[in-house]
Design an enzyme around this catalytic site. Sequence first.
Site, PDB file in Angstrom:
ATOM      1  N   ASP A 111       4.227   5.577   4.053  1.00  9.29           N
ATOM      2  CA  ASP A 111       2.899   5.323   4.074  1.00  9.29           C
ATOM      3  C   ASP A 111       2.068   6.417   3.430  1.00  9.29           C
ATOM      4  O   ASP A 111       2.644   7.639   3.593  1.00  9.29           O
ATOM      5  CB  ASP A 111       2.396   4.974   5.459  1.00  9.29           C
ATOM      6  CG  ASP A 111       2.792   3.765   5.867  1.00  9.29           C
ATOM      7  OD1 ASP A 111       3.032   2.883   5.183  1.00  9.29           O
ATOM      8  OD2 ASP A 111       3.100   3.676   7.427  1.00  9.29           O
ATOM      9  N   ASP A 129       1.362  -2.958   2.453  1.00  6.94           N
ATOM     10  CA  ASP A 129       0.481  -3.179   3.556  1.00  6.94           C
ATOM     11  C   ASP A 129      -1.000  -3.765   2.947  1.00  6.94           C
ATOM     12  O   ASP A 129      -1.600  -4.655   3.731  1.00  6.94           O
ATOM     13  CB  ASP A 129       0.116  -2.017   4.570  1.00  6.94           C
ATOM     14  CG  ASP A 129       1.455  -1.110   4.960  1.00  6.94           C
ATOM     15  OD1 ASP A 129       2.396  -1.885   5.194  1.00  6.94           O
ATOM     16  OD2 ASP A 129       1.355  -0.108   5.313  1.00  6.94           O
TER      17      ASP A 129
END
Length: 153
Positions: A111, A129
């Site tokens: 991330d 995401d």
Amino acid sequence: MYYYAIAIIVIIVDQFTKWLVVQNMELRQSIPIIENVFHLTSHRNAGAAFGMLQGQMWLFFIATIAVLIIVPYYIQKEGKNNPLFGITMGLVLGGAIGNFIDRLLFGEVVDFLDVYIGTYNFPIFNVADSALVVGVGMLIIYVFKEEKKQEKK
């Protein structure tokens, strides 16, 4: 169908941006793009959204396999007649595969998109995401619109 092309584009952009982060940033390094609003922050997540279900890899494998079966079925069934639905499914498929690749290769997801809303630091996320959230949001809108159509009939 171009819905699969959407999934492939999401996967390529997701994996490329994650590769750039891994190659060019130290873990936990943060680069402000817009101070106190948006940073690139190298982070790893062994769980799901918002860090939930840490270490439950078996659950993610089962969920992804389900997505890999269900989403193409619905793309074939509904996508032909409804482009918005097909785009929605393409985003969900691409996002699910993008994060699945990370889990399969590294046991965690890379991330790096770090957003601040006022004093709140939103959980760090990635391109996959984003595709999942947009796709699911569009799916919710689609379902509500379809229910309204059914009520009118």
